[in-house]
Design an enzyme around this catalytic site. Structure first.
Site, short mmCIF file in Angstrom:
data_model
loop_
_atom_site.label_atom_id
_atom_site.label_comp_id
_atom_site.label_asym_id
_atom_site.label_seq_id
_atom_site.Cartn_x
_atom_site.Cartn_y
_atom_site.Cartn_z
N THR A 80 -10.80 4.08 10.73
CA THR A 80 -10.12 2.61 11.46
C THR A 80 -9.83 4.04 13.28
O THR A 80 -10.10 3.61 14.45
CB THR A 80 -9.49 1.93 11.62
OG1 THR A 80 -8.20 2.91 11.32
CG2 THR A 80 -9.69 1.24 10.34
N LYS A 136 0.88 -1.33 -0.14
CA LYS A 136 -0.03 -0.03 -0.21
C LYS A 136 0.66 1.44 0.40
O LYS A 136 2.30 1.81 0.73
CB LYS A 136 -0.83 -0.12 1.38
CG LYS A 136 -1.52 0.79 1.27
CD LYS A 136 -3.08 0.92 2.52
CE LYS A 136 -2.40 1.47 3.66
NZ LYS A 136 -1.70 3.18 4.05
N LYS A 166 -7.57 7.76 -0.68
CA LYS A 166 -8.97 8.22 -0.70
C LYS A 166 -9.53 9.33 -1.38
O LYS A 166 -9.89 10.48 -0.30
CB LYS A 166 -8.90 8.74 0.92
CG LYS A 166 -8.49 7.49 1.71
CD LYS A 166 -8.34 7.77 3.43
CE LYS A 166 -7.86 6.65 3.89
NZ LYS A 166 -6.28 6.38 4.24
N ARG A 203 3.23 -0.95 10.35
CA ARG A 203 4.25 -1.08 11.30
C ARG A 203 4.33 -2.67 12.49
O ARG A 203 5.31 -3.08 12.09
CB ARG A 203 4.22 -0.34 12.28
CG ARG A 203 4.21 1.01 12.36
CD ARG A 203 3.61 2.27 13.29
NE ARG A 203 2.26 2.44 13.01
CZ ARG A 203 1.70 3.49 13.80
NH1 ARG A 203 2.42 4.28 14.35
NH2 ARG A 203 0.43 3.88 13.13
N ASP A 251 -13.38 14.58 -2.86
CA ASP A 251 -13.34 16.15 -4.27
C ASP A 251 -14.49 16.00 -4.75
O ASP A 251 -15.44 15.03 -5.02
CB ASP A 251 -11.78 16.48 -5.04
CG ASP A 251 -12.06 17.42 -4.99
OD1 ASP A 251 -12.70 18.06 -5.19
OD2 ASP A 251 -10.03 17.81 -5.09
N ASP A 264 -3.48 4.22 -1.61
CA ASP A 264 -4.32 4.65 -0.14
C ASP A 264 -4.27 5.77 -0.53
O ASP A 264 -3.52 6.62 0.73
CB ASP A 264 -4.04 3.34 -0.02
CG ASP A 264 -4.58 3.93 1.59
OD1 ASP A 264 -5.93 4.43 1.76
OD2 ASP A 264 -4.21 4.25 2.83
#
Length: 234
Positions: A121, A35, A64, A212, A67, A62
């Site tokens: 999230t 990603k 998002k 991570r 607009d 990614d």
């Protein structure tokens, strides 16, 4: 439910391209996708996506998009031209925006999957109330999910805690992508609505976004193998 060949997506959330590419070279594109998010793309641009695809990875871009419809449609066409595997928009952009994105991608030679973000999230009920959205995170996810899928999205980006509800509401067809995935022995960092990989897959998630716990590990390849073992061999 669709059974993806490669369920794991590794989030390359690095500030510079060199770090992202160094990490990617330690991973096997046969067992994970990657990603590229806002910071890495802003610094590295299309070149970092091209280098990752050159290494054999399928890329989830990614960004998002959120607009006016024409602007989002143009951005989606540009993403398709880059050869990405998946691109996303924010369902809060509304029906016409999602429809424009879906129409733009349908005209591509190799259309990427179009997924829609429902509720981030990192957000809980109090956060939603603060920005004027009534109802619980679950209620908002279902409402926005219905809007996005009805408007042409192939799937949704959502917390794994909502996957079961989404499967009950929309069946097996939508592709469900779940960030906020943490192995059982990892900390949650800044994501609040998190679950383990095994929990997410049992709930019906198609793709698991992990950052991570793999990218910050001393041995990323070993961390990825441990992640696969945790869910019983993805």
């Amino acid at each position: 439910m669709p059974e993806p060949r490669i369920p794991v997506i590794i989030a390359l959330d690095f500030p510079v391209s060199a770090q992202a590419l160094d990490l990617a070279r330690q991973l096997d594109p046969a067992v994970c996708r990657v990603k590229v998010g806002k910071e890495l793309f802003t610094r590295g641009g299309p070149a970092v996506v091209e280098e990752l695809t050159g290494l054999g990875f399928e890329v989830f871009l990614d960004l998002k998009y959120h607009d006016i419809p024409a602007t989002v449609a143009g951005a989606c066409r540009a993403a398709a031209d880059l050869g990405v595997w998946m691109v996303n928009v924010h369902a809060l952009g509304g029906r016409r925006m999602v429809e424009a994105a879906a129409e733009a991608l349908a005209g591509a030679r190799r259309p990427p999957l179009l997924t829609a973000v429902t509720v981030l999230t990192s957000m809980e009920g109090e956060d939603l109330r603060e920005i004027g959205l009534a109802g619980t995170p679950r209620e908002n996810v279902l409402r926005l999910g219905h809007l996005a899928l009805e408007s042409g999205a192939d799937g949704l980006v959502c917390s794994a805690r909502e996957v079961t509800d989404l499967r009950c509401a929309f069946g097996v067809e939508p592709c469900l992508v779940t960030p906020g995935i943490r192995p059982a022995d990892a900390t949650g960092d800044d994501q609040r609505r998190v679950v383990t990989p095994a929990e997410a897959r049992r709930a019906g998630a198609d793709h698991l976004v992990v950052g991570r716990p793999v990218t910050g590990a001393a041995d990323p390849a070993a961390a990825l193998r441990a992640l696969e073992a945790e869910v019983g061999g993805l």
